[in-house]
Design an enzyme around this catalytic site. Structure first.
Site, PDB file in Angstrom:
ATOM      1  N   ASP A 254       1.120  -1.152   0.068  1.00  0.00           N
ATOM      2  CA  ASP A 254      -0.300  -0.268   0.027  1.00  0.00           C
ATOM      3  C   ASP A 254       0.506   1.145   0.106  1.00  0.00           C
ATOM      4  OD1 ASP A 254      -2.968   1.691   0.269  1.00  0.00           O
ATOM      5  OD2 ASP A 254      -1.692   1.673   2.501  1.00  0.00           O
ATOM      6  N   HIS A 259       4.428   4.917  -3.539  1.00  0.00           N
ATOM      7  CA  HIS A 259       4.770   6.189  -2.878  1.00  0.00           C
ATOM      8  C   HIS A 259       6.418   6.202  -1.946  1.00  0.00           C
ATOM      9  CE1 HIS A 259       0.797   6.883  -2.902  1.00  0.00           C
ATOM     10  NE2 HIS A 259       0.282   6.631  -1.788  1.00  0.00           N
TER      11      HIS A 259
HETATM   12  C1  BG6 Z   1      -2.935   5.855   0.676  1.00  0.00           C
HETATM   13  C2  BG6 Z   1      -2.863   4.484   1.608  1.00  0.00           C
HETATM   14  O1  BG6 Z   1      -2.181   5.768  -1.087  1.00  0.00           O
HETATM   15  O2  BG6 Z   1      -2.016   7.138   1.500  1.00  0.00           O
HETATM   16  C3  BG6 Z   1      -3.213   5.169   2.822  1.00  0.00           C
HETATM   17  O3  BG6 Z   1      -3.499   4.250   0.726  1.00  0.00           O
HETATM   18  C4  BG6 Z   1      -2.547   6.173   3.623  1.00  0.00           C
HETATM   19  O4  BG6 Z   1      -3.337   3.458   3.456  1.00  0.00           O
HETATM   20  C5  BG6 Z   1      -2.374   7.345   2.194  1.00  0.00           C
HETATM   21  O5  BG6 Z   1      -3.221   6.586   4.900  1.00  0.00           O
HETATM   22  C6  BG6 Z   1      -1.056   8.430   3.308  1.00  0.00           C
HETATM   23  O6  BG6 Z   1      -1.259   9.968   2.848  1.00  0.00           O
HETATM   24  P1  BG6 Z   1      -1.062  10.321   2.912  1.00  0.00           P
HETATM   25  O7  BG6 Z   1      -0.862  11.929   1.824  1.00  0.00           O
HETATM   26  O8  BG6 Z   1      -1.881  11.033   4.764  1.00  0.00           O
HETATM   27  O9  BG6 Z   1       0.509  10.730   4.098  1.00  0.00           O
END
Ligand code: BG6
Length: 511
Positions: A254, A259
């Site tokens: 995920d 990311h």
């Molecule tokens: C998403 C995930 O892509 O990114 C989530 O699926 C996660 O599980 C989220 O909580 C986190 O994003 P950010 O922008 O809050 O760091």
């Protein structure tokens, strides 16, 4: 690269999966903020599509609460101007028959709002629905390769598709999805979203590295010891237990597959030849190609999984992962993962990148920490002995919250003697620019409307990222771990992650 002056052509954004959370929490608030900032095209409309029957007004009502909460600049008057551009259509996009009425509705809205034939199709639905929806879009003749479609005008038009993650659950399924997309859309019309690339601080990395002369000469194996990328969250699975407890869920798939590997690629890429989307994406792809395969025998040394048990979240007792709604009470899903990546390139040979991400951790924080090597000659040996060693120089890039960059180095304590102390030079994004960074989704939606793919992923990046994490994900699936849950909610993750670092003589940066 995004160019603010570039004119945005009229268009309709069609959101498939419109009754879901992302639409309420991110997409509509971002489009609304773009409207407030006068960044939307002169004529514009949004059409939400889902199976649930709803009128336009009911849909707008359903969006309002979250718009108030998540938009940066909400006010009732502006919402009243924006809301009439938002419409709803009930339909099942996995059924070919749904597309006749849907096309007719889009054509009607294009006429009403004078948006011409430009359409963004945003897939924000359960990932198993992507393929039938894409096939149906193609079969319905919605992608015209520049020809007029709704017959509103004769200008060359475009149809672009934005696809949310998870993009596949392994390399083969991602490659398959890429082929499905490729049969309907040209690569230049495919926008694979990774909202971390839309974060201002991640984009700022390109400026930091390539608009300054002072950092680039030291940005390599000669000066850098290792790099850490942490994305820690304090939230749990927030009602998404069903998705998170599936093969594309878990911290490794995920967060790290998407990311964190993207952030790593931006940190590690070579200077692109130009700032054009394809040149930047090519350099990121090369970093991912350079990441060494993680073989089964290396997994225990290079990867750590964790799962949170009951604990605390900001002073409140919270349940463990296995007690969350939609989660198997014997689940083996990783709510924490740490991975060591070695990039076998000239620049990065011998410099490990440590990536980690977890839910229900001690602090909400995403940061990149560059650790530099010690000086070649220890002139301050005596002082170092007193201090238990001289801390390495660090560049800490705060992606969120408190966006900014800190340079940490040694300074002399005033007064007699040569005592030293770690000090910081601090760039604070908000203080410096007196502005809150925009929501990543707003940046990315605007880029898609402008036809700028720089901050979207190329197919090769996704497939390479799956190649990196897949052996670990498969090994974990096939080999249950007895000690899960192995960290309490509200902590920095399992001790095994500290052991992984200690084995290499390093430790995590836990602010
Ligand atoms: C998403 C995930 O892509 O990114 C989530 O699926 C996660 O599980 C989220 O909580 C986190 O994003 P950010 O922008 O809050 O760091």
């Amino acid at each position: 690269m995004p160019n603010a002056a570039q004119k945005v052509q009229p268009c309709i954004v069609v959101i498939f999966g419109a009754s879901g959370d992302l639409t309420k929490r991110k997409l509509i608030p971002s489009l609304y903020d773009l409207y407030v900032g006068k960044q939307l095209p002169e004529t514009f409309a949004v059409l939400g599509v889902s199976r649930t029957p709803m009128s336009d007004d009911e849909f707008r009502g359903h969006l309002l609460e979250q718009a108030k909460k998540f938009a940066h600049h909400y006010d009732d008057k502006t919402w009243a101007e924006f809301a009439p551009m938002v419409h709803y259509h009930a339909g099942d996009s996995t059924q070919a028959e749904a597309f006749g009425p849907l096309k007719a509705r889009i054509a009607e809205l294009a006429k009403q709002h004078r948006t011409g034939d430009n359409v963004i199709l945003y897939l924000s639905m359960a990932p198993q629905l992507y393929e039938p929806t894409i096939v149906n879009i193609g079969a319905a003749g919605m992608v015209t390769e520049g020809k007029a479609w709704c017959s509103i005008n004769r200008e060359p038009s475009w149809q672009r598709i934005i696809i949310e993650k998870p993009f596949g659950h392994d390399r083969e399924s991602a490659a398959h999805l890429n082929r499905v997309l490729g049969r309907v859309f040209e690569e230049e019309s495919i926008y694979r979203i990774d909202h971390y690339l839309g974060k201002e601080t991640v984009q700022n990395l390109l400026v930091f590295r390539f608009a300054n002369t002072i950092f680039e000469p030291i940005w390599n194996r000669n000066y850098i010891d290792h790099v850490q990328v942490t994305a820690a969250e304090t939230v749990g699975v927030e009602g998404r237990g069903g998705y998170y407890d599936s093969p594309s869920g878990g911290a490794l798939s995920d967060m790290i597959q998407s990311h964190l590997l993207q952030v790593m690629a931006v940190v590690a890429m070579e200077p692109p030849v130009t700032m054009r989307a394809d040149d930047i994406r090519l350099e990121k792809t090369k970093v991912l190609i350079g990441a060494r395969d993680i073989t089964t025998d290396m997994i225990p040394k290079m990867a750590v999984r964790g799962q949170y048990g009951p604990g605390q979240n900001e002073g409140t007792a919270v349940p463990g992962y296995r007690q969350e709604k939609g989660v198997n009470p014997a689940s083996q899903t990783d709510t924490f993962a740490a991975l060591q990546v070695h990039i076998d390139t000239w620049r990065w040979g011998g410099v490990p990148f440590y990536l980690r991400s977890g839910k229900r951790m001690a602090k909400k924080l995403t940061e990149i920490v560059i650790y530099f090597k010690p000086t070649p000659h220890a002139l301050f040996r005596e002082q170092a002995m007193k201090k238990n060693g001289i801390p390495p120089n660090q560049i800490v890039i705060n992606v969120q919250p408190d966006e900014g960059i800190r340079l940490r180095f040694e300074g002399k304590v005033p007064g007699a003697g040569m005592n030293m102390k770690s000090v910081e030079m601090d760039f604070d994004y908000v203080k410096q620019f007196k502005a809150k960074p925009p929501e990543a989704y707003a940046t990315l939606l605007l880029d898609a409307m402008r036809g700028d793919q720089t901050l979207y992923k190329h197919r090769n990046e996704i497939e390479e990222a799956w190649r990196i994490v897949q052996p670990v994900a498969e090994h974990w699936r096939e080999n249950p771990q007895d000690d899960l849950p192995n960290y309490a909610a509200g902590t920095w993750g399992p001790s095994a992650a500290d052991v992984m670092m200690a084995r290499d003589g390093r430790h995590w940066h836990n602010p």
